[in-house]
Design an enzyme around this catalytic site. Structure first.
Site, PDB file in Angstrom:
ATOM      1  N   ASP A  62     -36.609 -58.359  35.015  1.00  0.00           N
ATOM      2  CA  ASP A  62     -37.374 -57.152  35.328  1.00  0.00           C
ATOM      3  C   ASP A  62     -37.662 -57.037  36.832  1.00  0.00           C
ATOM      4  OD1 ASP A  62     -38.833 -54.818  34.685  1.00  0.00           O
ATOM      5  OD2 ASP A  62     -39.525 -55.710  32.819  1.00  0.00           O
ATOM      6  N   ASP A 114     -38.901 -46.709  31.379  1.00  0.00           N
ATOM      7  CA  ASP A 114     -38.901 -47.092  29.960  1.00  0.00           C
ATOM      8  C   ASP A 114     -38.773 -45.889  29.027  1.00  0.00           C
ATOM      9  OD1 ASP A 114     -39.398 -49.533  31.041  1.00  0.00           O
ATOM     10  OD2 ASP A 114     -41.207 -49.932  29.868  1.00  0.00           O
TER      11      ASP A 114
HETATM   12  C1  GLA Z   1     -41.020 -53.357  31.553  1.00  0.00           C
HETATM   13  C2  GLA Z   1     -39.606 -53.165  30.996  1.00  0.00           C
HETATM   14  C3  GLA Z   1     -39.682 -53.089  29.485  1.00  0.00           C
HETATM   15  C4  GLA Z   1     -40.302 -54.375  28.940  1.00  0.00           C
HETATM   16  C5  GLA Z   1     -41.671 -54.576  29.555  1.00  0.00           C
HETATM   17  C6  GLA Z   1     -42.283 -55.916  29.162  1.00  0.00           C
HETATM   18  O1  GLA Z   1     -41.810 -52.243  31.313  1.00  0.00           O
HETATM   19  O2  GLA Z   1     -39.012 -52.025  31.546  1.00  0.00           O
HETATM   20  O3  GLA Z   1     -38.395 -52.898  28.920  1.00  0.00           O
HETATM   21  O4  GLA Z   1     -39.467 -55.444  29.234  1.00  0.00           O
HETATM   22  O5  GLA Z   1     -41.620 -54.512  30.984  1.00  0.00           O
HETATM   23  O6  GLA Z   1     -43.554 -56.106  29.676  1.00  0.00           O
END
Ligand code: GLA
Length: 500
Positions: free
Chosen positions: A162, A222
């Site tokens: 991430d 997301d």
């Molecule tokens: C971010 C990512 C998500 C997930 C969350 C976990 O928002 O984009 O896909 O992995 O972190 O905390």
């Protein structure tokens, strides 16, 4: 040399030529992957969309068992991703990550051995190229080698990496590339094959630099479980190919629009990741989930489910197991479907969305895939002629050709709801109810072999043909999709993949 090309493709000699071309193609394709992995997009299941950070040992055990028993593993959904919150909140005194023993009382290694690897599944871990993960757990910036070694010792096969708390090491492609390359090298140094999946939400345009250090990269903020509902947390619209504030809460139509501009960046070994699937989470209608799943598959996004497998409805199960759609995703040519047209209609819903989209692209063996999306709120008949279907170029060789049509959502390739219900409630095993009519076992016959053998399940339901310069037409429900595989009438022909 030239005479090879003009020989009729019949008999032993020509089949030799075809097989040479095919193996050359596969070799060339795998050579594009920086680590030899992910020649087709990754498939699997992840904790985050359905559980957030609130998952534990039982969550993993339950869902891993269902990946096997419901036939998902043998369709290729293999990696089980522990998405964030896998460790304690602090590192040990000597800087190592500490597994969270209250969440995983059997110990991570035991859990992974018993529920993941012994079931023929793969173990996916998560961290962030920052000081903390997005959930506030220790991130791996500055600890790349040690963390990679720990994951490898647990048997990791996949890393989702991430972008939270990156301490300002972003803002130019070079800064991001350097930061993510450190982990790429650390993974390679473990000596274990670990698929490397970037999750930097399109920040600094990973599609321009990540294919030489990674196997996929997220290209948007997301996902949310809505077809087209806008969210201020996802400020960039579907027409913006680059977003400086990716955010979260992005709808299917929003992500699809952003992805449409960068489809040509996909190649075997590197894929734009449109984020995890929402099918099964209850926020969309049957037709909306079909559109979501079909397009993620045809664009060649990794197909990572983000649901509770023990709560799947028969309809959701039928969507996720449709072999004619999964075959698009795992097609050996690795060429993404591309958007050809967007036409606004008056049939807007409350969010002001109501267009028709036309997509098409090339598949293995000269086949084509065509999709009509009706983003309007009510059903409509959509028609396009072959010139439009193949990109609007006149004198287009593909438009001047007749095609056999296979409906990829035809009844014969989707599990009947009554059979799905029986498999889901455990009354019958998947093989018992199957009789070869809807379920494809890719562990027995790979997608590439199945396509080479013209397995009916992978082609879809034959629904006639379209003549040269003819018209494709379908009645498409609101927020729904019509999708076909097209095969040259009179025999399949070879054609190179769409140009990058
Ligand atoms: C971010 C990512 C998500 C997930 C969350 C976990 O928002 O984009 O896909 O992995 O972190 O905390």
């Amino acid at each position: 040399m030239h005479s090879f090309l003009t020989l009729p493709r019949t008999g032993l000699f020509s089949s030799l030529i075809l097989s040479v071309q095919f193996s050359h193609h596969v070799l060339a394709a795998s050579g594009l992957s920086y680590n030899g992995l992910s020649i087709t997009p990754a498939m699997g299941w992840d904790t985050y969309n359905a559980y957030g950070l609130d998952y534990n040992e039982t969550t993993i055990q339950d869902n891993a068992e269902l990946l096997v028993n419901l036939g998902f593993r043998d369709l290729g959904y293999k990696v089980v991703i522990f998405d964030d919150a896998m460790t304690e909140k602090n590192r040990s005194a000597n800087g190592t990550l500490i597994e969270n023993s209250s969440k995983f009382p059997s110990g991570l290694k035991n859990l992974v051995d018993q529920s993941v690897h012994s079931n023929g599944l793969q173990f996916g871990v998560y961290s962030s190229a920052g000081r903390f993960t997005c959930g506030g757990y220790p991130g791996s910036l500055g600890y790349e080698a040690a963390d990679a070694a720990w994951w490898a010792s647990l048997g990791a096969d996949y890393l989702k990496y991430d972008n939270c708390y990156n301490e300002g090491n972003s803002g130019t492609p070079k800064l991001s590339e350097h930061r993510y390359a450190v982990m790429s090298n650390a993974l390679n140094s473990t000596g274990r094959s670990i698929t490397y999946s970037l999750c930097n939400w399109g920040d600094d345009k990973p599609w321009e630099w990540a294919s030489t250090i990674a196997n996929s990269a997220r290209m948007s903020g997301d996902i949310q479980d809505y077809f087209d509902r806008p969210a201020t947390s996802c400020p960039c619209g579907p027409d913006e190919y680059y977003c400086q504030l990716p955010g979260y809460g992005c709808s299917i139509i929003n992500i699809l629009g952003k992805a449409s501009h960068i489809t040509s960046k996909n190649q075997p070994g590197y894929w734009n990741d449109l984020d995890m699937l929402e099918v099964g989470n209850g926020g969309m209608t049957y037709d909306e989930y079909k559109t979501h799943f079909s397009m993620w598959a045809a664009i060649k996004s990794p197909l990572i489910m983000g649901n509770k497998l023990y709560e799947l409805s028969p309809e959701d199960y039928g969507i996720l197991t449709n072999p004619a759609i999964v075959a698009l995703n795992q097609d050996p040519e690795g060429s993404s479907i591309q958007r050809r047209l967007v036409e606004q209609t008056d049939d807007k819903d409350r969010w002001g969305v109501g267009e028709v989209q036309l997509w098409s692209g090339s598949l293995y063996g000269g086949d084509q895939v065509v999709a009509f999306i009706n983003a309007g709120k009510s059903s409509r008949t959509i028609s396009y002629d072959l010139v439009e279907v193949f990109g609007g170029v006149r004198n287009n060789e593909q438009a001047m050709q007749a095609w056999e049509l296979y409906d990829l959502w035809g009844n014969e390739t989707v599990i009947p709801a009554v059979s799905a219900a029986m498999v889901l409630n455990g009354t019958v095993g998947i093989e018992a109810v199957d009789e070869g009519r809807w379920y494809y076992n890719a562990s027995e016959t790979s997608w590439a072999d199945g396509l080479a053998r013209n397995e009916t399940l992978l082609l879809g339901t034959p629904v006639g043909r379209v003549e040269a310069m003819g018209m494709l037409s379908a009645s498409v429900p609101g927020h729904g999709i019509a999708m076909w595989r097209l095969r040259r009438a009179g025999g399949a022909a070879k054609r190179k993949r769409d140009e990058l």
